[in-house]
Each structure stands twice: as structure tokens, then as C-alpha cells.
Design an enzyme around this catalytic site. Sequence first.
Site, PDB file in Angstrom:
ATOM      1  N   LYS A  67       0.856  -1.185   0.000  1.00  0.00           N
ATOM      2  CA  LYS A  67       0.000   0.000   0.000  1.00  0.00           C
ATOM      3  C   LYS A  67       0.888   1.230   0.000  1.00  0.00           C
ATOM      4  CE  LYS A  67      -3.313   2.751   2.633  1.00  0.00           C
ATOM      5  NZ  LYS A  67      -4.160   2.911   3.832  1.00  0.00           N
ATOM      6  N   GLU A 118      -9.275  12.198  11.971  1.00  0.00           N
ATOM      7  CA  GLU A 118      -8.532  11.014  12.409  1.00  0.00           C
ATOM      8  C   GLU A 118      -7.711  11.275  13.668  1.00  0.00           C
ATOM      9  OE1 GLU A 118      -5.837   7.377  10.581  1.00  0.00           O
ATOM     10  OE2 GLU A 118      -6.401   9.073   9.315  1.00  0.00           O
TER      11      GLU A 118
END
Length: 400
Positions: free
Chosen positions: A143, A198
Site C-alpha cells: 500500500k 482522524e
Amino acid sequence: MSPPVLVRPRPVHRAADLLAAYLPGSFYYSSARGSLLADGVHATVRAHHGTRAHAAAEVLDAAAAAGLVEPVVTGAIGFRPDSETSLVVPAVVRRAGAPTADADAPPASWSTSWSITPKPESAGYADAVRRALALIDDGELRKIVLARCLELTADGPVPVPSLLARLVRADPAAQAFAVDVSAPGDPAPRTLVGASPELLVSRHGGEVVANPLAGSLPRVADEAENRRRIAALLSSEKDRAEHAHVRTQVAEVLGRFCVDLAVPTEPVVIGTPTMWHLSTRITGRVANPADPGSSALALAEALHPTPAVCGVPTARARTAIADLESEDRGYYAGLVGWTDLYGDGEWSVTIRSAEVCGRTVRLFAGAGIVAGSDPSAELAETSAKFRTLLRALGLEGAVA
């Protein structure tokens, strides 16, 4: 002799008053747990040896010994290991409860004329995604998060207090912040401002919470379509795999510091005014809250960068980001927050943010690239993530 009783500060102000009192140069941070406004500089934190958390603990101890009541370290740390930092012990700290949706906010008063420069252009970002996919196909990465930048220029100075107030009012549950990150050579004071969805990590009395996000879709006005998108996120193999990378790494890191670590096996979907995100709320408890090595800042440094803003494996992803992105991220995708004398504090991931300097506003937004990612879809995701700041600037819809 009994150990001293730790008496932590209690909020004594109204959240709306702290927000209204913010001026550039101050430090502001608010979340669902409360609000903090700090002014002046008692001391600066410089990590000449060890970690920034170690240096912060030393400076906090020195500040308390000098008579500063309830000293706190506040500020931001950039994305790269050698990035800028802006960590200080403020001279004055005020606290309040969490902001609310009807928080008093001044009306928008900035320029109605803007120039917008994408860095890179859309085609350049899509090409970077394709190059990242080639690295994934070759097995170098599992990723990587690729970001792009928008540089906005107004015909007059952008008023940061109004921008901050609009961000807080739009999403009072976000981790909202404004930090002075001025550097030598800046033509005007520079402020990092944003409303991050977040939470990187918080610590309160030894109790630890992290809330990694990964896997996203834009929020729309039609509620039936929103329900479809929520269901699509929960069932998406690609998005769930992207999220699992983040959840696994955050849990592994916190497991080095925490006991009673609780890691849900299934993500849920949380929403902001502009996005839907796969979310996992991880909780635990540090074994020794008095250990400076398990302070909120120490935990944040250990976690950063998570795969939510970097990639897997971390070192290779960070190198690839430097190769593939045309602009230095600066403070984007770093961390921002505070830590107190007891090691408690909150640090959020510096996303949905901008650096404002005079008439210039620099925004970044990123998307997680994994096997199966589509360049056009990732470009659209970054455009959707820009909306948080663009909406607050009165420019929603200006970027496709």
C-alpha cells in the site's frame, strides 16, 4: 510518605469563548473531549538527543520546576523524520468543554477572487498512481498513500480566525487545530489550520484510544445514496484490505505499550460533512502512566506514520512518496496536538488541513493506493477530501 495526588486542570471557560479568542500565533485544539487555547512561549522543545517525547518531558519538568502551573507541550510535527517541528510550552493555557455546532463564528470576510494551481495537474497525479501500482505489482509495496496539492492565492490576506471558526462550526466532533508554524524566510506569519477526522492517539489517565481511518467514499446530499455508499464501503474487498493494513499496524505498535488492548475485528463507517470512512476504535491502557516513554506524544511518535498516510512497508513507501509526489508535504500527514506534565494528551493526524501564509493557502489531500486501485477513482477521492477546506473558504465545487 504518600505519593502526591495528581490534580489535573478542569475546563473553566466556554468553548465558544476560546474559539472567539483565537488569534494567529496562538495554539488552538478542540475535539469531542474538549478545547484548549494556548498563548505565549515559555520554552521551545528541541530534540537534540532521543525522541521529541523525551525532550518534551524534560522541558515540561523544567517548566514545572520554574513555577509554571500545569505546563503543556503543544504544536505540530511534519511528515518526514527530518521535517519541521513547532513544539513549545506555552506561557498561558485555557481549557473549555467540547465545541458545539452552534459555536459562535465570525462571518466569512476574505477575498472573493482566487487563483487555484494544482500541483501536479490531474493527469500528473493519475500517472503517479499508475507508477505506484507498478511498484505494488512488482511486490515492492502493499500500500502507498499518494497526495496532491492545491495552491490558492487570494487578492487579500486570508483571515485565519474566521477560517478556523467555520471549520469548527461545520464539524465540532473533528480534531480542529490552528498552530503557528512560521519559519525563517516566510513573507508573513504561517499557520497550520484544519479539522482532522482522524485521532492518531489520545491518553487520559493511562487510558489510550486510537482511531485509524482508511477506506473512503465522498458524502453526498442524497441520503439514499449515502446509505448505498456506506454499505459499499463495508462490503468492499479493496477498501477493507486497505483498512486492515492500518488497523493491524496501529494495534501492533500500541501492543508494545499497552495492556488490555481491545481491537475490533470489523470496521464501522463514520461520517464527516464531506466523507465516509472505514473506522476502527482501538483502546488500551498503558502499564505505567508515570513513564515518560508512554506519554501521549511518545505513543504518537511510535505510531507515526501509520499506513493511513504512508504505506506498507513503511520505509519503502516513504521513499516512494518522495519519488512520486511533486510537492514536499511539510506538516501535511504529520501530527498535531498536545501533551501535559502527566503524559496525557491528544494527537491527531494532520489531514484536512492547510498552511496559510498571507494571501496563500496550500492544501493537500491523499488517497490510499492498493492492488486494484483505479487512478481516476483515487483522483476523485482527493478532490472530495479537499472539500473540507474548500467549503470553509467558500470555494466548494472549485476543484473537480
